[in-house]
Write a protein that holds these residues in place. Structure first.
Motif, short mmCIF file in Angstrom:
data_model
loop_
_atom_site.label_atom_id
_atom_site.label_comp_id
_atom_site.label_asym_id
_atom_site.label_seq_id
_atom_site.Cartn_x
_atom_site.Cartn_y
_atom_site.Cartn_z
N LEU A 340 23.28 -72.73 35.82
CA LEU A 340 24.26 -71.65 35.95
C LEU A 340 24.03 -70.83 37.20
O LEU A 340 22.88 -70.54 37.58
N ASP A 341 25.13 -70.44 37.85
CA ASP A 341 24.97 -69.48 38.94
C ASP A 341 24.97 -68.08 38.33
O ASP A 341 25.10 -67.90 37.11
N ALA A 342 24.84 -67.06 39.18
CA ALA A 342 24.67 -65.70 38.68
C ALA A 342 25.88 -65.22 37.88
O ALA A 342 25.72 -64.55 36.84
N ASP A 343 27.09 -65.56 38.34
CA ASP A 343 28.28 -65.10 37.63
C ASP A 343 28.42 -65.78 36.27
O ASP A 343 28.80 -65.14 35.28
N GLN A 344 28.14 -67.06 36.19
CA GLN A 344 28.21 -67.76 34.92
C GLN A 344 27.17 -67.22 33.94
O GLN A 344 27.45 -67.05 32.75
N HIS A 345 25.99 -66.96 34.44
CA HIS A 345 24.93 -66.40 33.58
C HIS A 345 25.34 -65.02 33.08
O HIS A 345 25.16 -64.70 31.90
N LEU A 346 25.89 -64.21 33.97
CA LEU A 346 26.35 -62.88 33.58
C LEU A 346 27.38 -62.97 32.46
O LEU A 346 27.30 -62.24 31.46
N PHE A 347 28.35 -63.85 32.62
CA PHE A 347 29.39 -63.98 31.61
C PHE A 347 28.82 -64.41 30.25
O PHE A 347 29.11 -63.81 29.22
N LEU A 348 27.99 -65.45 30.25
CA LEU A 348 27.48 -65.97 28.99
C LEU A 348 26.52 -65.01 28.32
O LEU A 348 26.60 -64.76 27.10
N PHE A 349 25.58 -64.44 29.09
CA PHE A 349 24.59 -63.56 28.47
C PHE A 349 25.23 -62.27 27.96
O PHE A 349 24.84 -61.74 26.92
N SER A 350 26.21 -61.76 28.68
CA SER A 350 26.81 -60.48 28.29
C SER A 350 27.63 -60.57 27.02
O SER A 350 28.00 -59.55 26.44
N ARG A 351 27.91 -61.79 26.53
CA ARG A 351 28.61 -61.92 25.25
C ARG A 351 27.79 -61.29 24.13
O ARG A 351 28.35 -60.85 23.11
N ALA A 352 26.47 -61.24 24.30
CA ALA A 352 25.60 -60.69 23.26
C ALA A 352 25.36 -59.19 23.41
O ALA A 352 24.73 -58.58 22.54
N ASP A 353 25.85 -58.59 24.48
CA ASP A 353 25.57 -57.17 24.73
C ASP A 353 26.01 -56.28 23.58
O ASP A 353 25.37 -55.26 23.30
N THR A 354 27.12 -56.61 22.94
CA THR A 354 27.65 -55.76 21.88
C THR A 354 27.03 -56.08 20.52
O THR A 354 27.46 -55.53 19.50
N ILE A 355 26.00 -56.95 20.52
CA ILE A 355 25.32 -57.31 19.27
C ILE A 355 23.86 -56.87 19.29
O ILE A 355 23.40 -56.17 18.39
N TYR A 356 23.09 -57.32 20.32
CA TYR A 356 21.66 -57.03 20.29
C TYR A 356 21.40 -55.54 20.53
O TYR A 356 22.21 -54.82 21.11
N GLY A 357 20.23 -55.10 20.07
CA GLY A 357 19.87 -53.69 20.23
C GLY A 357 20.69 -52.77 19.35
O GLY A 357 20.70 -51.55 19.57
N GLY A 358 21.34 -53.33 18.33
CA GLY A 358 22.22 -52.53 17.47
C GLY A 358 23.66 -52.83 17.80
O GLY A 358 24.15 -52.48 18.87
N SER A 359 24.35 -53.52 16.91
CA SER A 359 25.72 -53.94 17.18
C SER A 359 26.66 -52.75 17.33
O SER A 359 26.36 -51.63 16.90
N ASP A 360 27.83 -53.00 17.93
CA ASP A 360 28.82 -51.92 18.06
C ASP A 360 29.18 -51.32 16.71
O ASP A 360 29.35 -50.10 16.58
N GLN A 361 29.29 -52.17 15.70
CA GLN A 361 29.65 -51.67 14.38
C GLN A 361 28.60 -50.71 13.84
O GLN A 361 28.92 -49.67 13.24
N VAL A 362 27.32 -51.06 14.04
CA VAL A 362 26.24 -50.19 13.59
C VAL A 362 26.26 -48.86 14.34
O VAL A 362 26.09 -47.78 13.75
N GLN A 363 26.49 -48.91 15.66
CA GLN A 363 26.52 -47.67 16.45
C GLN A 363 27.65 -46.76 16.00
O GLN A 363 27.50 -45.54 15.91
N ARG A 364 28.80 -47.35 15.71
CA ARG A 364 29.94 -46.53 15.24
C ARG A 364 29.66 -45.91 13.88
O ARG A 364 30.07 -44.78 13.60
N THR A 365 28.96 -46.65 13.03
CA THR A 365 28.60 -46.10 11.72
C THR A 365 27.64 -44.92 11.88
O THR A 365 27.78 -43.89 11.20
N ILE A 366 26.67 -45.04 12.78
CA ILE A 366 25.73 -43.95 13.04
C ILE A 366 26.48 -42.70 13.51
O ILE A 366 26.24 -41.58 13.02
N ILE A 367 27.39 -42.88 14.45
CA ILE A 367 28.16 -41.75 14.96
C ILE A 367 29.01 -41.12 13.86
O ILE A 367 29.07 -39.89 13.71
#
Length: 382
Positions: A340-367
């Motif tokens: 993968l080049d840098a852009d392809q890696h960015l696209f694929l890895f960033s799919r998990a951004d809204t899950i790891y470290g506490g998913s978006d759903q969990v963050q909204r529940t906390i708020i």
């Protein structure tokens, strides 16, 4: 609220920049780099206490260091879990013996840590932890499985959230244990292959692994309190350093859009400008939070903002490339299918951004529950 940099901060920034400039090119490997940082006192500058081989710095100086580190092109840190998660937790909840035993090696870059929290059935719902630790005299015998464990293959130690009361439910009866990873036959580490072809995360199986009784932090049964305190340290100054990397990625996407001609599309131009403006807003929000806003939902807001922003950047990175973004590497082979080049890696890895470290759903529940005071989400039987 004012969050500014003064003359002392500027001098500290220059010192950091000069030191990094003189040492980054000599970084041979990640563990060796940790020792280099430790020898110069750069590990632990954000700790509330000095005297463990670390220097200390003000909040603004910590920001300056983090930003200069990101700009320098220095290696990704292997010691950040011990420095930024374990150490503040020990300073807040550990005994003096804990601090004297574990903080100097972290500050020296001599011992690396990983985090044993998530399990296959207890990720976002951490209170569902099923890993057990049974007291046997002066030690605990641990059995269970952890997953998504970053840096487990490199770590010397793991802090493990385990159930020490077999009759307990949910967040009761958990303990925070410090577990050595060098236990052949008792700890099995299995890398997890990701979409990007890399293995940043691992499954960790504990089959009768041992932890010493005196290596329980906060007392037996107090693991939930300690674990939640640790999560409060997870997002701070490092968020600003992360944004330096984001800015570099955005700059690359902009250059690609210009080179490919995609920038002539008014929709693409609007998306690029929006990404730039939102990144500026991310920085000011992070500075506001560090300046002492006191908002209990601030970490969750920050996670929601940057995760969505970075995911949209990944989508934009392949958009401006057009069909070329779908092309495989020039020298693909069955033995090495990922190139993968840098852009392809960015696209694929960033799919998990809204899950790891506490998913978006969990963050909204906390708020919703902790900030807005809305009714708690049903948790099921306890």
């Amino acid at each position: 609220m004012e969050f500014g940099f003064g003359e002392e901060d500027d001098a500290f920034r220059r010192e950091a920049r000069e030191w990094l400039g003189g040492h980054v090119n000599g970084a041979a490997d990640r563990r060796g780099w940790e020792r280099t940082l430790g020898a110069a006192g750069w590990i632990g500058i954000g700790w509330a206490e000095a005297g463990y081989g670390n220097r200390t710095a003000t909040l603004t100086q910590q920001v300056a260091w983090a930003e200069e580190y990101a700009r320098s092109g220095a290696p990704a840190r292997s010691g950040h879990i011990g420095e930024n998660l374990l150490a503040p937790t020990l300073l807040a909840h550990g005994t003096e013996e804990h601090k004297q035993r574990f903080l100097p090696p972290v500050a020296a870059g001599a011992e690396l840590w990983c985090q044993g929290y998530s399990e296959p059935g207890a990720g976002s719902d951490l209170a569902g932890v099923r890993t057990v630790a049974v007291r046997e005299g002066q030690r605990y015998r641990i059995s269970g499985q952890k997953i998504w464990t970053s840096l487990a293959q490199e770590a010397d130690w793991c802090f493990v959230l385990a159930r020490t009361d077999p009759d307990s439910r949910r967040h009761h009866g958990l303990s925070f244990l410090l577990v050595p990873m060098d236990q052949p036959g008792r700890i099995d580490i299995r890398p997890i292959r990701q979409l990007t072809g890399t293995s940043d995360f691992n499954e960790v199986f504990f089959d009768g692994a041992y932890a010493r009784a005196e290596h329980v932090v906060g007392g037996e049964g107090q693991g939930w309190r300690v674990a939640m305190s640790l999560l409060g340290f997870e997002r701070g100054v490092s968020t600003l350093a992360q944004q330096i990397g984001f800015a570099e990625e955005l700059g690359r996407v902009v250059r690609t859009a210009v080179a490919s001609g995609a920038v002539r599309d008014p929709v693409v131009r609007e998306r690029l400008v929006r990404q730039w403006a939102e990144l500026r807003a991310l920085r000011w929000n992070a500075l506001r939070t560090l300046g002492g806003s006191g908002d209990p939902g601030a970490p969750s807001v920050a996670k929601l903002l940057w995760a969505g922003w970075h995911q949209r950047l990944g989508e934009l990175a392949v958009c401006v490339r057009g069909a070329a973004a779908s092309a495989g590497p020039a020298h693909w082979s069955a033995s090495a299918p990922y190139g993968l080049d840098a852009d392809q890696h960015l696209f694929l890895f960033s799919r998990a951004d809204t899950i790891y470290g506490g998913s978006d759903q969990v963050q909204r529940t906390i708020i919703a529950e902790r900030v807005l005071g809305l009714p708690a989400e049903p948790k099921g039987a306890v």
